[in-house]
Write a protein that holds these residues in place. Sequence first.
Motif, PDB file in Angstrom:
ATOM      1  N   LEU A 186       0.827  -1.204   0.000  1.00 10.21           N
ATOM      2  CA  LEU A 186       0.000   0.000   0.000  1.00 10.21           C
ATOM      3  C   LEU A 186       0.865   1.260   0.000  1.00 10.21           C
ATOM      4  CD1 LEU A 186      -2.851  -0.867   2.562  1.00 10.21           C
ATOM      5  CD2 LEU A 186      -3.005  -0.831   0.074  1.00 10.21           C
TER       6      LEU A 186
ATOM      7  N   LYS B 175       0.492   2.800  -3.534  1.00  9.57           N
ATOM      8  CA  LYS B 175      -0.674   3.672  -3.307  1.00  9.57           C
ATOM      9  C   LYS B 175      -1.846   3.318  -4.243  1.00  9.57           C
ATOM     10  CE  LYS B 175       2.042   7.483  -1.468  1.00  9.57           C
ATOM     11  NZ  LYS B 175       3.206   6.633  -1.208  1.00  9.57           N
ATOM     12  N   PRO B 176      -2.263   2.071  -4.244  1.00 10.38           N
ATOM     13  CA  PRO B 176      -3.327   1.626  -5.161  1.00 10.38           C
ATOM     14  C   PRO B 176      -4.711   2.044  -4.672  1.00 10.38           C
ATOM     15  CG  PRO B 176      -2.722  -0.167  -3.727  1.00 10.38           C
ATOM     16  CD  PRO B 176      -1.803   0.964  -3.372  1.00 10.38           C
ATOM     17  N   THR B 177      -5.680   1.889  -5.526  1.00 10.31           N
ATOM     18  CA  THR B 177      -7.080   2.133  -5.171  1.00 10.31           C
ATOM     19  C   THR B 177      -7.744   0.800  -4.818  1.00 10.31           C
ATOM     20  OG1 THR B 177      -7.216   4.021  -6.666  1.00 10.31           O
ATOM     21  CG2 THR B 177      -9.292   3.016  -5.986  1.00 10.31           C
ATOM     22  N   LEU B 178      -8.290   0.724  -3.615  1.00 10.48           N
ATOM     23  CA  LEU B 178      -9.000  -0.496  -3.218  1.00 10.48           C
ATOM     24  C   LEU B 178     -10.310  -0.596  -3.980  1.00 10.48           C
ATOM     25  CD1 LEU B 178      -8.633  -0.703   0.680  1.00 10.48           C
ATOM     26  CD2 LEU B 178      -7.634  -2.236  -1.014  1.00 10.48           C
ATOM     27  N   GLN B 179     -10.596  -1.802  -4.462  1.00 13.78           N
ATOM     28  CA  GLN B 179     -11.845  -2.056  -5.175  1.00 13.78           C
ATOM     29  C   GLN B 179     -12.643  -3.131  -4.433  1.00 13.78           C
ATOM     30  OE1 GLN B 179     -11.394  -2.403  -9.555  1.00 13.78           O
ATOM     31  NE2 GLN B 179      -9.200  -2.077  -9.212  1.00 13.78           N
TER      32      GLN B 179
ATOM     33  N   HIS C 134     -12.310  -7.028  -0.726  1.00 12.04           N
ATOM     34  CA  HIS C 134     -11.579  -5.944  -1.378  1.00 12.04           C
ATOM     35  C   HIS C 134     -10.345  -6.504  -2.079  1.00 12.04           C
ATOM     36  CE1 HIS C 134     -13.736  -2.991   1.290  1.00 12.04           C
ATOM     37  NE2 HIS C 134     -13.638  -2.272   0.186  1.00 12.04           N
TER      38      HIS C 134
ATOM     39  N   PHE D  44      -6.850  -4.978  -4.852  1.00 15.78           N
ATOM     40  CA  PHE D  44      -6.264  -3.887  -5.639  1.00 15.78           C
ATOM     41  C   PHE D  44      -5.289  -4.449  -6.653  1.00 15.78           C
ATOM     42  CE2 PHE D  44      -3.355  -3.919  -1.889  1.00 15.78           C
ATOM     43  CZ  PHE D  44      -2.110  -3.994  -2.522  1.00 15.78           C
TER      44      PHE D  44
ATOM     45  N   TYR E 244      -1.721  -3.703  -9.043  1.00 21.25           N
ATOM     46  CA  TYR E 244      -0.512  -2.888  -9.173  1.00 21.25           C
ATOM     47  C   TYR E 244       0.445  -3.555 -10.155  1.00 21.25           C
ATOM     48  CZ  TYR E 244       2.392  -6.017  -6.278  1.00 21.25           C
ATOM     49  OH  TYR E 244       3.111  -7.076  -5.793  1.00 21.25           O
TER      50      TYR E 244
END
Length: 270
Positions: free
Chosen positions: A202, A206-210, A218, A220, A222
């Motif tokens: 993380l 700095k990914p976006t959680l889906q 959840h 993500f 990368y």
Amino acid sequence: MNGDALVLPRVVLEASPMDLLGKKKQRDKAIELIVKECKEMQYDGIVLESWSRWAAYGILHDPDKRNMALNFIKLIGDALHSVSSTRNKEQKLQLVYVLGPPHSKQLQQHDFGPKDLHSLDDAVDGFSLMTYDFSNPHNPGPNAPLQWIRFTLQSLLGPPGKAAQSLAHKIFLGINFYGNDFTLSGGSGGGPILGRDYISLLEKHKPTLQWEKNSGEHFFLYSDDNHINHAVFYPTLMSIYLRLEEAHSWGTGISIWEIGQGLDHFFDLL
């Protein structure tokens, strides 16, 4: 020592099953060794894992050998129940038995099913249900889809209702506190990650959680330094909450693999 916690170490039977199940002398010796260890180390019983090993050896397709396997579990349960805990004389030694989930929509001959559950009711104090590891590097995806968890519970207990509730209190629904980092193209395929690995990913990417609605998890995406794409599935407060609610709705307990692999705030839900 001052609280109400019980200590039941995990014992895995990996020996050739027919050496153990088919020979009374070996069987009695194994049970004697386990009970002796509990007494000497002041354990409160054991968590026994053997069904998946017996299935791997292919003996559970044979009705006679399957009955021998069930009888062994009953014998070890009876032996443990005949001994009082060293720390609490009013408490007998306990047996928790590990159950793997079915791997297809129909129970196979080697799967542990409702009849097995009822046959072991008196001998076993609890069943640790391994409702995790749904996906793997060859088939990346969620760790424990919610619908799969429901299917596993229903396969064992039947539809929700009074009949299911009669044994549900003995089931410890498995909840994973680890996750998986799967490679989607190239690389080695990926594998399990712990809380510290998750935090590092993380911070770095700095990914976006889906949110994956069907599985209730959840994830993500990368790309690593070698430009290989990854998908990371790791528990969150929302995913754990949904599984705790599922356990509550069935009237089961929970078992966590493993409690030190998660993040500190997971305990806020427990």
